[in-house]
Write a protein that holds these residues in place. Sequence first.
Motif, short mmCIF file in Angstrom:
data_model
loop_
_atom_site.label_atom_id
_atom_site.label_comp_id
_atom_site.label_asym_id
_atom_site.label_seq_id
_atom_site.Cartn_x
_atom_site.Cartn_y
_atom_site.Cartn_z
N THR A 142 0.81 -1.22 0.00
CA THR A 142 0.00 0.00 0.00
C THR A 142 0.84 1.26 0.00
OG1 THR A 142 -0.16 -0.08 2.41
CG2 THR A 142 -1.91 -1.16 1.16
N ALA A 151 -4.44 3.09 -1.73
CA ALA A 151 -4.54 1.64 -1.52
C ALA A 151 -4.54 1.38 -0.02
CB ALA A 151 -3.38 0.91 -2.19
N ASN A 153 -5.02 -1.47 3.27
CA ASN A 153 -4.93 -2.85 3.72
C ASN A 153 -6.21 -3.20 4.46
OD1 ASN A 153 -4.37 -5.26 5.09
ND2 ASN A 153 -2.20 -4.77 5.30
N THR A 168 -3.44 -4.58 -8.14
CA THR A 168 -3.87 -3.27 -7.64
C THR A 168 -3.30 -2.15 -8.49
OG1 THR A 168 -3.99 -4.19 -5.40
CG2 THR A 168 -3.96 -1.80 -5.59
#
Length: 731
Positions: A142, A151, A153, A168
């Motif tokens: 992330t 991004a 978690n 991602t």
Amino acid sequence: MDGKKSTWAKGLFTSAFILLFSFYIGYGQTTDQQQFIRSTYNQSEMTSFISELKKEYNTKEVKLNQLKTAKGWKLVEKQKDGSVVSLQDIGTDGTPIFYTTLNDPTRQTSRAHTLYSNGLLDLGLDGTGMTVGVWDAGVSLTTHQEFKGRAMNGDATEEVDAHATMVTGNLISSGIKPNAKGVAYQAEAISHNWTRDKIEVAEAAMNGLLMSNHSYGIKSDRVPDWYFGAYIRVSQDWDKIMYNAPYYLMVTAAGNAQKSYDNESPIYGKTADGYDLLLGFATSKNGLVVAGANTEIGSKGELKNVKVAAYSSLGPIDDGRVKPDLAGDGSSILSASSESNTSYNTSFGTSMAAPGVSGSLLLLQQYHGELFGSYMKAATLKGLALHTADDVETKGPDYKMGWGVMNAKTAAELLQNREYSSLVEEESLSDGETFSMTIDAKKGETLMASISWTDPEGEYINRGEMNNGTAALTNDLDIRISKDGKTFLPWKLNPTRAAEAATQGDNLVDPYERIEIPNAQGTYTITVSHKGSLVNDFQDFSLILSGVKASLCETSVPAGLDLFLSHTDGVTVGWEDAEETLFELQYKTYSENEWQSQLLWENSTDLSNLITGQVYQVRLRSICTESAVSDFSDEIQFEFKGEETELFTYERLSYGEELSITVFPNPAINQIAVDAKLSEDAMYSIITTSGNTIKSGKARGPIDVSCLASGLYVLMVEDHAGMRTTKFYKS
């Protein structure tokens, strides 16, 4: 249909005058939107199902640990090619099920790039305010520079995974490294480990998650042959989640087993042909399964060449459903990697094709929200994607690339043209009911009608029978189009003849049906009905139409633009009315460069706060949708005199009728003459390029210009026929 209150018009005003939604951090909706989505869900049913999944998970964990100890297996192992293999489940027949990542320029293949600022459609879409869920072998890195805090978690775990990071990145990378830019490059992603995927997705969907990407599946060399194409318990569970959370859509990769030779008993052909290789949740009804394709895209977003990728797993499903659903590009995709916050890597496979499609679908949800103030149900979004995909190879769907290659550009244009040349309706059919509507086809175009629905989970699950063709479909809806005694039927495929082209007939297996009528003309009746009894006594469905004349609006130049009244601070402008048409009126002073605009349903308006002595220009156009607009009318010009008077009581002429004037000589030296049919009452004004009137008088006979300085001037002539202008140069 009341065009003045049509949905597309509301959307047009929304996109023109309202700021983008203030999205709720988490799943990309405002609080009101989130509450609305949740209110449509069966909360008690989903809560009970989630509890059931949690109990099963706890029991399964014990069994998996026992199996690991007895067999000496690793729960997680990394293969030489970088893919991750993990023991995740036990089938109803006792088969250990291993999940694996599916490794083997996506935004261009899906045409998502046409939706960006300065793209072909220039819609300014980038995923801002939208959120996508990512379930994978682990969580993404992330902190990578491409994510810039977008991004998250979702598992609070340290188990960072390379594959999850690349997936991602393909979805949301900002483009610090331009070739690694994600499809929805300003969206947010919530990253999860696949261990509790069903439980976590069900909970997230209940809280408003619209979409998730799953670039993994069951490892194909570790299951018996009957698993291929079978509707099993995991397929049923995912269908149940999506049915009870109808705004949520699961997007999954088809797999990379085409050349694996893992299925020795395919439903069609020989093992080497590569058919019948889909497994697990890729055989669910309601999700969207993405194949890999090799494509060539032209400069205008057109698909020039395409073929299925050599690695991509092929259908069919045992009951004959169209799977995979769509194709995207998974070839040589550069994306963020987990080695460091600035590292990148290249990967191949349907793992990379799936997020390319997911990102495009997320942009379409963003666009629908901006146009209409709400999001599409998953059945609508899926149906829109299938309806607008580029048809490839043979006409109709196939078991290689489904309905074709994802085309976000065509999908966005269909939304733009909603209630003009297309319709997108979310309807519901009660048990025993028939839905019917009459439409007019847009002459010379292909009339295309689709229905898409999120079906209740199938009652039958396969527990070990090879190639069992029992339909997983629960509520079997049917679409038909009729005209003059002829009935048109939807596409369907035959799994026992998987290489043959699609035919038209009664589709008994797919929760998506489409009918196409090339070169349609005239009036058609569309009917949606159902077979047998509907589970739960109703079935929601989405109807998508293109190639229709859904509005009386015409993109012709408005007629009769003229001045009617002059007030002390402005004028009244009017024109001929047109049904279901939005008008854009623009005006400015002669010397200004920028036009001021008004959007109007009425056929007249007041222009206020005008400056006495200034010369103004006015023009007008018709708007039917964002992409269906007329040219601007001829401009009318007038000098505002600040008087309250009725300007024109005579009959106005149509454009082109004796309205043109010329002057001669041009360039002028001492005098000019007007070449036009003028009455004795005709008056002229000579106006500078800065908009000031410096000379006026009777327009009959020669006009003395000897006193004018050298330069460009405008001659404006006002007569019973209206106001006309032309330019001349004084030498």
